[in-house]
Motif scaffolding. Structure first.
Motif, PDB file in Angstrom:
ATOM      1  N   ASP A 153       0.850  -1.189   0.106  1.00  0.00           N
ATOM      2  CA  ASP A 153      -0.013   0.028   0.134  1.00  0.00           C
ATOM      3  C   ASP A 153       0.656   1.444   0.056  1.00  0.00           C
ATOM      4  O   ASP A 153       1.291   1.805   1.073  1.00  0.00           O
ATOM      5  N   LEU A 154       1.287   1.796  -1.179  1.00  0.00           N
ATOM      6  CA  LEU A 154       2.101   2.839  -1.188  1.00  0.00           C
ATOM      7  C   LEU A 154       1.855   3.436  -2.672  1.00  0.00           C
ATOM      8  O   LEU A 154       1.615   2.976  -3.638  1.00  0.00           O
ATOM      9  N   ASP A 155       1.863   4.836  -2.330  1.00  0.00           N
ATOM     10  CA  ASP A 155       1.478   5.833  -3.806  1.00  0.00           C
ATOM     11  C   ASP A 155       2.606   5.856  -4.500  1.00  0.00           C
ATOM     12  O   ASP A 155       3.742   6.364  -3.914  1.00  0.00           O
ATOM     13  N   PRO A 156       2.849   5.664  -5.693  1.00  0.00           N
ATOM     14  CA  PRO A 156       3.974   5.743  -6.475  1.00  0.00           C
ATOM     15  C   PRO A 156       4.569   7.083  -6.720  1.00  0.00           C
ATOM     16  O   PRO A 156       5.664   7.233  -7.110  1.00  0.00           O
ATOM     17  N   ARG A 157       3.876   7.833  -6.545  1.00  0.00           N
ATOM     18  CA  ARG A 157       4.234   9.382  -6.648  1.00  0.00           C
ATOM     19  C   ARG A 157       5.106   9.972  -5.452  1.00  0.00           C
ATOM     20  O   ARG A 157       5.622  11.111  -5.224  1.00  0.00           O
ATOM     21  N   THR A 158       4.759   9.340  -4.256  1.00  0.00           N
ATOM     22  CA  THR A 158       5.748   9.671  -2.993  1.00  0.00           C
ATOM     23  C   THR A 158       7.166   9.674  -3.157  1.00  0.00           C
ATOM     24  O   THR A 158       7.750   8.689  -3.719  1.00  0.00           O
ATOM     25  N   PRO A 159       7.598  10.877  -2.855  1.00  0.00           N
ATOM     26  CA  PRO A 159       9.242  10.885  -2.711  1.00  0.00           C
ATOM     27  C   PRO A 159       9.807   9.982  -2.074  1.00  0.00           C
ATOM     28  O   PRO A 159       9.343   9.835  -0.789  1.00  0.00           O
ATOM     29  N   VAL A 160      10.754   9.261  -2.299  1.00  0.00           N
ATOM     30  CA  VAL A 160      11.394   7.969  -1.529  1.00  0.00           C
ATOM     31  C   VAL A 160      11.959   8.830  -0.178  1.00  0.00           C
ATOM     32  O   VAL A 160      11.863   7.925   0.776  1.00  0.00           O
ATOM     33  N   GLY A 161      12.547   9.982  -0.116  1.00  0.00           N
ATOM     34  CA  GLY A 161      13.050  10.404   0.717  1.00  0.00           C
ATOM     35  C   GLY A 161      11.967  10.463   1.972  1.00  0.00           C
ATOM     36  O   GLY A 161      12.438  10.842   3.153  1.00  0.00           O
ATOM     37  N   GLN A 162      10.770  10.423   1.774  1.00  0.00           N
ATOM     38  CA  GLN A 162       9.722  10.582   2.857  1.00  0.00           C
ATOM     39  C   GLN A 162       9.463   9.365   3.335  1.00  0.00           C
ATOM     40  O   GLN A 162       8.347   9.203   4.377  1.00  0.00           O
ATOM     41  N   LEU A 163       9.786   8.285   2.807  1.00  0.00           N
ATOM     42  CA  LEU A 163       9.368   6.967   3.183  1.00  0.00           C
ATOM     43  C   LEU A 163      10.583   6.315   4.436  1.00  0.00           C
ATOM     44  O   LEU A 163      11.479   6.896   4.330  1.00  0.00           O
ATOM     45  N   THR A 164       9.849   5.447   5.239  1.00  0.00           N
ATOM     46  CA  THR A 164      10.603   4.835   6.118  1.00  0.00           C
ATOM     47  C   THR A 164      11.793   3.988   5.398  1.00  0.00           C
ATOM     48  O   THR A 164      11.660   3.510   4.241  1.00  0.00           O
ATOM     49  N   VAL A 165      12.746   3.430   6.177  1.00  0.00           N
ATOM     50  CA  VAL A 165      13.846   2.600   5.591  1.00  0.00           C
ATOM     51  C   VAL A 165      13.173   1.114   5.080  1.00  0.00           C
ATOM     52  O   VAL A 165      13.475   0.681   4.010  1.00  0.00           O
ATOM     53  N   ALA A 166      12.055   0.753   5.850  1.00  0.00           N
ATOM     54  CA  ALA A 166      11.496  -0.640   5.503  1.00  0.00           C
ATOM     55  C   ALA A 166      10.598  -0.252   4.075  1.00  0.00           C
ATOM     56  O   ALA A 166      10.701  -1.058   3.231  1.00  0.00           O
ATOM     57  N   ARG A 167      10.077   0.762   3.908  1.00  0.00           N
ATOM     58  CA  ARG A 167       9.237   1.051   2.564  1.00  0.00           C
ATOM     59  C   ARG A 167      10.201   1.300   1.479  1.00  0.00           C
ATOM     60  O   ARG A 167       9.987   1.003   0.404  1.00  0.00           O
ATOM     61  N   GLN A 168      11.281   1.916   1.823  1.00  0.00           N
ATOM     62  CA  GLN A 168      12.569   1.991   0.714  1.00  0.00           C
ATOM     63  C   GLN A 168      13.027   0.738   0.477  1.00  0.00           C
ATOM     64  O   GLN A 168      12.990   0.474  -0.608  1.00  0.00           O
ATOM     65  N   GLN A 169      12.975  -0.185   1.197  1.00  0.00           N
ATOM     66  CA  GLN A 169      13.471  -1.277   0.836  1.00  0.00           C
ATOM     67  C   GLN A 169      12.505  -2.204   0.094  1.00  0.00           C
ATOM     68  O   GLN A 169      12.643  -2.982  -0.969  1.00  0.00           O
ATOM     69  N   MET A 170      11.117  -2.022   0.511  1.00  0.00           N
ATOM     70  CA  MET A 170      10.210  -2.486  -0.593  1.00  0.00           C
ATOM     71  C   MET A 170      10.121  -2.200  -1.935  1.00  0.00           C
ATOM     72  O   MET A 170       9.820  -2.898  -2.982  1.00  0.00           O
TER      73      MET A 170
END
Length: 523
Positions: A153-170
C-alpha cells in the motif's frame, strides 16, 4: 519495450532426468583471488526455484564476494555458473540483470528526491511524443501494478526520501522484480527494520516464493533463518563448508560450522581482575536505535572484549563514551565520579583514549612524519612559552616510543603513510600513551595487519594491562577476542546480550549471544 510485470517462473517444478528439481542457479568450484588474498576457494551454491536459501558465515567468510560474482560486480577467476543447467557468463551487473539476477544491498541505492515510481524506472522510462517526453502517467501506472502484486500500500508518486527504511526497501524489491527477476539476493535485509516491518518483508518473500522466485538470503540472525529459509549454506574463510536443511539442523550445528577454526591458545593464565578498582562505569547509555540501554564496568588492568556481528553497536558505544557522538541518555563515571563528556577533548581530559578502527582516517595524519603523529595529541605540553614547539623534546619523546614499542621505521622523520599497518597502529598507541591515558578503547586493533604484527600488538596490549591500563578491545575476530579478553561482553542490535568470563567464553557461546535479538542481560 521493457517487461514491467513479473510472472511465475516457467518450469518451477521442472525436474531433471533423475527426478531432482533443476536449480535456477548453480555455482561450481568458484574461486576469486585479490592481491595477496584468496577470497574464494572452490565455492559452490545451488538455488532452487521458489527457495529461500540462507548464506551464512562470519564477517570475512566470503559471502559478499560470492554474491558479487553472481551479480556481475566481480568476475570469477575459476569455476562456472549455470543457469537452468546451462553455463552462463556474467561479466557485469547489466548482464546479471538481463539474466534475471538482482541484488538488494544492505545500503539502499535510491534517490531520495525522486518518487518511488521514478526510482523504479530510472534509465528506462516510458516515453511519449515521439520519444521526446517522459510518460509520468505510464511510470506511475506500471509501478502501481507492481505494488499491487506485492500487496504494498504505497503511492507511486511519494518521494522516496519521505519513506521509512522499510518502505524504501520494498521499493528496491519492487524495482528488482520490475526486471522480471528470477533470482533475488538480499543482503542483511532486516538490519534496520522493526518486528512489524520484518513480518511484512517475510510476507512479501513468501509471495515471491509462490511465484517461483529463488532468494539468496544473507543474514546473521538465527531466529530469522528458522522462520524464512529452506536451506542454509555455510562458508568459512573463503571456503564452502556445507549445505543443510534449515528445519532439520540444530542452530548449534550451524554455529559450529561457522566458527570451526582451530584457536590459538591464550598466552599464559588469564589474571583475575574482579577485585580491581572500577575505573570506568557506563550506565544506561542510549543513542537512537544504535545503542539501547548499554551498561558495563571496566576495571584497572583489565582487557574487556566487546564481541558481536557487524552492526551490533560496538563501535557506536566506544564513540559515544569518547564523546565523538552525542547520546540521548545515560551516564559515564570515571574513577567513581560522574564525567560530563560532550567531546573527544572532554574524554581525553578524563584519561580516555580511543584508537579508531579506521586508523588512517581518524588516528593518523598519514602525510606527516612519525614524530609529529606521536606528539599530535600532546602538542600543548611541548610548547615553549606557550608559543613555540620544543622540537628537540618532540624528537626525544618520539624516539623513546619508537624504541619502547618496537616501531620499525628508518627514522622518526619518515612519513607515516610509508610504514606498514602494524607500525602505523603502534604510532597511534604511542600517541595515547604519551597522553598518559589510563582507559583505552582499541577498535579492531589488528585489522589489516599481518600475523607477525598481530602478535606484537597482542604482547603490547597484555603489557599495558599489566601496567594497570584499563582496555576495551572491540574485535570481529573471535579467536582474537578469546585469546586476549579477561571478560567478554557480547552485543546484538545495540544491546548487550551477555557477559562471559574468560573461562566460560567459547566461539559457540559468543555466536549464540551475538544473534540473540530479544533477551538482554542487564549489567
Amino acid at each position: 519495450m521493457q517487461q514491467t510485470e513479473f510472472t511465475a517462473v516457467s518450469g518451477t517444478n521442472a525436474a531433471t532426468s533423475n527426478g531432482a528439481v533443476q536449480p535456477l542457479i548453480s555455482l561450481r568450484n568458484v574461486s576469486k583471488r585479490f592481491p595477496g588474498v584468496l577470497a574464494l576457494d572452490n565455492c559452490q551454491l545451488d538455488l532452487l526455484p521458489g527457495e529461500v536459501h540462507a548464506l551464512m558465515g562470519e564477517n570475512g567468510a566470503g559471502k559478499s564476494t560470492l554474491m558479487k560474482i553472481l551479480s556481475g560486480v566481480y568476475q570469477k577467476d575459476a569455476g562456472e555458473i549455470l543457469m537452468d543447467g546451462k553455463p552462463v557468463e556474467i561479466p557485469d551487473p547489466r548482464s546479471a540483470q538481463r539474466l534475471g539476477i538482482a541484488i538488494i544491498h544492505q545500503e539502499l541505492n535510491l534517490m531520495n528526491h525522486l518518487s518511488a515510481a521514478q526510482n523504479m524506472f530510472i534509465g528506462r522510462e516510458p516515453r511519449r511524443g515521439f520519444g521526446l517526453l517522459l510518460d509520468e502517467q505510464a511510470i506511475n501506472r506500471r509501478t502501481a501494478a507492481i505494488f499491487e502484486r506485492l500487496r504494498l500500500d504505497l503511492d507511486p508518486r511519494t518521494p522516496v526520501g519521505q519513506l521509512t527504511v522499510a518502505r524504501q526497501q520494498m521499493v528496491e524489491i519492487a524495482r528488482a522484480l520490475s526486471f522480471d527477476s528470477r533470482v533475488l539476493i538480499m543482503d542483511e535485509p532486516t538490519a534496520a527494520l522493526n518486528n512489524a516491518e520484518i513480518d511484512d518483508l517475510f510476507r512479501i518473500i513468501r509471495d515471491l516464493q509462490a511465484l517461483g522466485v529463488g532468494i539468496v538470503y544473507i543474514s546473521h540472525k538465527m531466529d530469522e533463518l528458522r522462520q524464512i529459509s529452506n536451506r542454509v549454506t555455510v562458508m568459512r574463510d573463503g571456503k564452502y563448508i556445507a549445505t543443510v536443511p534449515t528445519a532439520e539442523t540444530p542452530m548449534d550445528t550451524i554455529i559450529s560450522m561457522m566458527v570451526g577454526r582451530q584457536l590459538e591458545g591464550a598466552s599464559g593464565e588469564v589474571p583475575d581482575t574482579s577485585a580491581n578498582d572500577v575505573v570506568l562505569e557506563v550506565k544506561g547509555l542510549s543513542r537512537g536505535s544504535a545503542i539501547k540501554d548499554v551498561s558495563f564496568k571496566l576495571r584497572k588492568g583489565e582487557i574487556l572484549g566487546f564481541a558481536g556481528l557487524m552492526g551490533a553497536g560496538r563501535t557506536e558505544v566506544a564513540r559515544a563514551v569518547f564523546g565523538a557522538d552525542p547520546i540521548d541518555a545515560g551516564e559515564i563515571h570515571v574513577h567513581g565520579g560522574r564525567a560530563m563528556i560532550k567531546s573527544p577533548a572532554d574524554a581525553v581530559a578524563h584519561g580516555i583514549g580511543y584508537l579508531s578502527e579506521d586508523r588512517k582516517h581518524f588516528g593518523l595524519a598519514t602525510s606527516l612524519d612519525v614524530k609529529t603523529n606521536v606528539a599530535m595529541s600532546s602538542l600543548g605540553s611541548f610548547a615553549k612559552n606557550g608559543i613555540f614547539l620544543d622540537q628537540a623534546a618532540i624528537r626525544r619523546t618520539a624516539e623513546g616510543y619508537v624504541r619502547q614499542l618496537g616501531i620499525k621505521t628508518p627514522s622518526i622523520d619518515q612519513p607515516a603513510r610509508l610504514l606498514s599497518g602494524g607500525n602505523q597502529q603502534k604510532i597511534v598507541i604511542a600517541k595515547w600513551l604519551l597522553r598518559d591515558c589510563d582507559i583505552l578503547f582499541f577498535d579492531e586493533p589488528t585489522r589489516g595487519i599481518d600475523i607477525g604484527a598481530k602478535s606484537e600488538i597482542y604482547k603490547l596490549l597484555n603489557a599495558l594491562a599489566e601496567q594497570g591500563k584499563a582496555i576495551v578491545m572491540i574485535s570481529s575476530e573471535l579467536p582474537e577476542v578469546l585469546r586476549m579478553s579477561h571478560r567478554v561482553l557480547v552485543m546484538c542490535e545495540g544491546r548487550i546480550t551477555g557477559e562471559l568470563s574468560a573461562a566460560e567464553a567459547t566461539q559457540e557461546k559468543i555466536m549464540q549471544l551475538a544473534t540473540q535479538r530479544e533477551s538482554v542481560v542487564t549489567q
